[in-house]
Motif scaffolding. Structure first.
Motif, PDB file in Angstrom:
ATOM      1  N   PHE A   1      12.595  -8.952  15.738  1.00 46.40           N
ATOM      2  CA  PHE A   1      12.302  -7.564  14.874  1.00 46.40           C
ATOM      3  C   PHE A   1      13.908  -7.084  14.539  1.00 46.40           C
ATOM      4  N   ARG A   2      13.939  -6.881  13.013  1.00 44.17           N
ATOM      5  CA  ARG A   2      14.994  -6.286  12.609  1.00 44.17           C
ATOM      6  C   ARG A   2      14.746  -5.766  11.155  1.00 44.17           C
ATOM      7  N   MET A   3      15.879  -5.026  10.396  1.00 40.53           N
ATOM      8  CA  MET A   3      15.446  -4.456   9.244  1.00 40.53           C
ATOM      9  C   MET A   3      15.325  -5.870   8.365  1.00 40.53           C
ATOM     10  N   ASN A   4      14.218  -5.945   7.413  1.00 43.94           N
ATOM     11  CA  ASN A   4      14.125  -7.191   6.492  1.00 43.94           C
ATOM     12  C   ASN A   4      14.625  -6.670   5.128  1.00 43.94           C
ATOM     13  N   GLU A   5      15.990  -7.597   4.914  1.00 41.00           N
ATOM     14  CA  GLU A   5      16.389  -7.167   3.558  1.00 41.00           C
ATOM     15  C   GLU A   5      15.418  -7.571   2.449  1.00 41.00           C
ATOM     16  N   GLN A   6      14.594  -8.530   2.731  1.00 39.72           N
ATOM     17  CA  GLN A   6      13.830  -8.910   1.547  1.00 39.72           C
ATOM     18  C   GLN A   6      12.797  -7.640   1.063  1.00 39.72           C
ATOM     19  N   THR A   7      12.312  -6.965   2.190  1.00 38.61           N
ATOM     20  CA  THR A   7      11.515  -5.920   1.944  1.00 38.61           C
ATOM     21  C   THR A   7      12.269  -4.431   1.569  1.00 38.61           C
ATOM     22  N   ALA A   8      13.321  -4.447   1.760  1.00 42.85           N
ATOM     23  CA  ALA A   8      14.431  -3.159   1.662  1.00 42.85           C
ATOM     24  C   ALA A   8      14.271  -2.830   0.139  1.00 42.85           C
TER      25      ALA A   8
ATOM     26  N   SER B   1       1.710 -12.598  20.848  1.00 38.37           N
ATOM     27  CA  SER B   1       3.133 -12.661  20.662  1.00 38.37           C
ATOM     28  C   SER B   1       3.580 -13.615  19.297  1.00 38.37           C
ATOM     29  N   ASP B   2       4.585 -13.014  18.476  1.00 38.83           N
ATOM     30  CA  ASP B   2       5.339 -13.668  17.622  1.00 38.83           C
ATOM     31  C   ASP B   2       5.844 -15.114  18.032  1.00 38.83           C
ATOM     32  N   THR B   3       5.986 -15.862  17.038  1.00 38.02           N
ATOM     33  CA  THR B   3       6.806 -17.054  17.487  1.00 38.02           C
ATOM     34  C   THR B   3       7.992 -17.341  17.072  1.00 38.02           C
ATOM     35  N   ASP B   4       9.121 -17.916  17.667  1.00 41.88           N
ATOM     36  CA  ASP B   4      10.476 -18.098  17.010  1.00 41.88           C
ATOM     37  C   ASP B   4      10.585 -19.238  16.091  1.00 41.88           C
ATOM     38  N   GLU B   5       9.458 -19.780  15.776  1.00 43.28           N
ATOM     39  CA  GLU B   5       9.426 -20.867  14.928  1.00 43.28           C
ATOM     40  C   GLU B   5      10.044 -20.486  13.450  1.00 43.28           C
ATOM     41  N   PHE B   6       9.616 -19.296  13.098  1.00 47.94           N
ATOM     42  CA  PHE B   6       9.978 -18.872  11.623  1.00 47.94           C
ATOM     43  C   PHE B   6      10.816 -17.507  11.865  1.00 47.94           C
ATOM     44  N   ASP B   7      11.591 -17.114  10.594  1.00 46.35           N
ATOM     45  CA  ASP B   7      12.357 -15.744  10.665  1.00 46.35           C
ATOM     46  C   ASP B   7      11.305 -14.991  10.348  1.00 46.35           C
ATOM     47  N   THR B   8      10.776 -14.107  10.916  1.00 47.54           N
ATOM     48  CA  THR B   8       9.680 -13.277  10.430  1.00 47.54           C
ATOM     49  C   THR B   8      10.020 -11.691  11.111  1.00 47.54           C
ATOM     50  N   PRO B   9      10.723 -11.219  10.717  1.00 47.32           N
ATOM     51  CA  PRO B   9      11.269  -9.895  11.215  1.00 47.32           C
ATOM     52  C   PRO B   9      10.275  -8.594  11.174  1.00 47.32           C
ATOM     53  N   ASP B  10       9.211  -8.949  10.244  1.00 47.14           N
ATOM     54  CA  ASP B  10       8.242  -7.740   9.954  1.00 47.14           C
ATOM     55  C   ASP B  10       6.804  -8.206  10.629  1.00 47.14           C
ATOM     56  N   SER B  11       6.872  -9.255  11.514  1.00 50.49           N
ATOM     57  CA  SER B  11       5.592  -9.689  12.057  1.00 50.49           C
ATOM     58  C   SER B  11       4.783  -8.507  12.916  1.00 50.49           C
TER      59      SER B  11
ATOM     60  N   THR C   1      19.567  -5.881  20.407  1.00 49.89           N
ATOM     61  CA  THR C   1      19.544  -4.405  20.975  1.00 49.89           C
ATOM     62  C   THR C   1      18.287  -3.988  20.062  1.00 49.89           C
ATOM     63  N   VAL C   2      18.251  -4.169  18.961  1.00 51.07           N
ATOM     64  CA  VAL C   2      17.080  -3.781  17.766  1.00 51.07           C
ATOM     65  C   VAL C   2      15.770  -4.133  18.470  1.00 51.07           C
ATOM     66  N   ASN C   3      16.115  -5.374  18.644  1.00 50.18           N
ATOM     67  CA  ASN C   3      14.635  -6.001  19.001  1.00 50.18           C
ATOM     68  C   ASN C   3      14.147  -5.589  20.272  1.00 50.18           C
ATOM     69  N   ALA C   4      15.198  -5.466  21.116  1.00 49.31           N
ATOM     70  CA  ALA C   4      14.683  -5.186  22.561  1.00 49.31           C
ATOM     71  C   ALA C   4      14.043  -3.826  22.615  1.00 49.31           C
ATOM     72  N   LYS C   5      14.755  -2.761  21.846  1.00 48.46           N
ATOM     73  CA  LYS C   5      13.884  -1.456  21.679  1.00 48.46           C
ATOM     74  C   LYS C   5      12.886  -1.628  20.961  1.00 48.46           C
ATOM     75  N   ALA C   6      12.396  -2.303  20.118  1.00 49.20           N
ATOM     76  CA  ALA C   6      11.335  -2.373  19.407  1.00 49.20           C
ATOM     77  C   ALA C   6      10.195  -3.171  20.288  1.00 49.20           C
ATOM     78  N   GLN C   7      10.641  -4.017  21.173  1.00 44.60           N
ATOM     79  CA  GLN C   7       9.748  -4.539  22.076  1.00 44.60           C
ATOM     80  C   GLN C   7       9.225  -3.380  22.878  1.00 44.60           C
TER      81      GLN C   7
ATOM     82  N   LEU D   1       8.193   5.601  18.145  1.00 43.66           N
ATOM     83  CA  LEU D   1       8.400   4.388  17.482  1.00 43.66           C
ATOM     84  C   LEU D   1       9.652   4.614  16.599  1.00 43.66           C
ATOM     85  N   ASP D   2      10.515   5.033  17.026  1.00 44.20           N
ATOM     86  CA  ASP D   2      11.889   5.449  16.295  1.00 44.20           C
ATOM     87  C   ASP D   2      12.387   4.227  15.558  1.00 44.20           C
ATOM     88  N   THR D   3      12.651   3.088  16.424  1.00 48.13           N
ATOM     89  CA  THR D   3      13.448   1.895  15.973  1.00 48.13           C
ATOM     90  C   THR D   3      12.371   1.327  15.025  1.00 48.13           C
ATOM     91  N   ILE D   4      11.243   1.016  15.326  1.00 49.99           N
ATOM     92  CA  ILE D   4      10.429   0.279  14.541  1.00 49.99           C
ATOM     93  C   ILE D   4      10.448   1.033  13.297  1.00 49.99           C
TER      94      ILE D   4
END
Length: 311
Positions: free
Chosen positions: A16-23, A66-76, A39-45, A288-291
Motif C-alpha cells: 500500500f502507498r499513494m498511487n501516482e496513477q490515480t492521483a 491477502s494481496d499478492t506481491d506478484e504485481f504492483d497494486t498499491p490500491d488493492s 512504514t506507510v504499508n505497515a500503518k495501513a495494515q 483509517l488516517d493513513t489509508i
C-alpha cells in the motif's frame, strides 16, 4: 431485495502507498513525505486489521483475502471498484482508469469468495471498455439502491454515462445521472467517485447536495430519494473532504444494521447529523488516517458487499 448485507470481501494490502496513477483526478490523496513506503504499508495494515476486527466484533462476516506481491497494486485495498456481487448470483467486473489498478482483478479472489460458500452464476464483464479509455469503477462510481432498483451515478473521468446505462440495463436498475463537483484551487472539478459524496442506507441517504451544481439535477436526485422514503442527511463539502460521504450500512449480529465509517468521517459530523443517523441505524467507526491520506479512499471503498446466494 436486500439493501444491506452481512458479508463483506476485503483485501489486505501488502504494497500500500499513494498511487501516482490515480492521483491525477483523486484530489483527496496526499504524499506523506516523512514516512518510508514500508512504514506507510505497515500503518495501513494495522488500520486494516483493526477495522476487520471491528466489523467482526459486531457480527459482520468478513472474507479477507491477502494481496499478492506478484504485481504492483498499491490500491488493492479498495476492491469495490473492480467487482460487485449481486443477489441473482451474477457479478460485475469493471474497467479501471489506472492501469496498475487493472491488475487487482484476480480470479483467485473470486475463488476465495466461492470457497467461503457463495455461488457465482455468471460474470458480466465490462473490462473491454478499457481499450477505448472508457471507465466505470464499480460501486465507487455507482451507488445502488438495491431494494428500489435504482442506481445513482455522478459522471466523471471514471464514470462513463453510456456504460453506466448499459450496466443498469444488464442488472435491471433505473439510472439516476448527475454531475458532482468539488472545489480544487478555486476551480470546480468532478468528484472522482460517487461514493465519496453519497451513501444510501435502508431508510436514509447521506449526500452532499451542494456538490451537485446543476439545480435540476439536484432536484431530480432529491425527488428519487424521497420517492423511496429515504430521509436525506445533507453533508458539506468540508465533511466530504473528511470522507463523511464514504460510508456503508451493513448488517451485524441479531439482524442489527450498522453504519460503518472512518474516525475522521465521524468526527466531522455535527451532533444533529449523528442523532438523525442514529434514528435509523447504529454507527461504528475505525481510524483509517493513513489509508485515507495516501489512498484517497475510506471505509466504504474497502468493502465489496457480497449479496450472492449461498451454496
Amino acid at each position: 431485495m436486500r439493501q444491506i448485507t452481512d458479508t463483506i470481501l476485503m483485501i489486505r494490502p501488502i504494497n500500500f502507498r499513494m498511487n501516482e496513477q490515480t492521483a491525477v483526478n483523486n484530489y483527496y490523496q496526499k504524499v506523506l513525505d516523512n514516512l518510508l513506503p514500508e512504514t506507510v504499508n505497515a500503518k495501513a495494515q494495522q488500520e486494516f486489521d483493526a477495522y476487520v476486527e471491528r466489523l467482526r466484533g459486531i457480527g459482520v462476516n468478513v472474507i479477507v483475502v491477502s494481496d499478492t506481491d506478484e504485481f504492483d497494486t498499491p490500491d488493492s485495498i479498495f476492491p469495490n471498484n473492480w467487482v460487485s456481487f449481486h443477489e441473482n448470483g451474477n457479478i460485475g467486473l469493471y474497467p479501471m482508469f489506472a492501469e496498475n489498478r487493472r491488475l487487482e482483478r484476480r480470479e483467485a479472489i473470486l475463488e476465495s469468495v466461492e470457497e467461503a460458500g457463495y455461488i457465482i452464476e455468471q460474470v458480466v464483464d465490462y473490462t473491454d471498455a478499457e481499450e477505448e479509455e472508457i471507465f466505470l469503477e464499480g460501486t465507487g462510481s455507482i451507488i445502488l439502491d438495491r431494494a428500489n432498483r435504482k442506481a445513482y451515478c455522478a459522471l466523471s473521468p471514471r464514470a462513463d454515462e453510456e456504460l453506466f446505462i448499459e450496466f443498469c440495463e444488464d442488472f435491471e436498475f433505473f439510472p439516476v445521472i448527475f454531475k458532482a463537483n468539488q472545489t480544487v484551487n478555486n476551480e470546480r472539478k468532478a468528484i472522482y467517485h460517487t461514493n465519496v459524496m453519497m451513501c444510501i442506507g435502508e431508510t436514509f441517504a447521506v449526500i452532499c447536495l451542494a456538490s451537485i451544481d446543476d439545480k435540476k439535477e439536484r432536484k431530480n436526485v432529491i425527488k428519487h430519494l424521497k420517492e423511496n422514503g429515504k430521509e436525506i442527511i445533507d453533508i458539506t463539502e468540508e465533511q466530504v473532504n473528511n470522507f463523511a460521504g464514504n460510508m456503508l450500512q451493513v448488517r451485524g449480529a441479531n439482524n442489527q444494521p450498522y453504519l460503518v465509517m472512518s474516525a475522521s468521517a465521524y468526527k466531522s459530523l455535527t451532533e444533529n447529523q449523528i442523532s438523525a443517523l442514529e434514528k435509523h441505524t447504529k454507527i461504528i467507526s475505525s481510524s483509517l488516517d493513513t489509508i485515507e491520506a495516501c489512498g484517497g479512499g475510506s471505509a466504504r471503498c474497502m468493502m465489496a458487499e457480497v449479496f450472492l446466494p449461498k451454496a
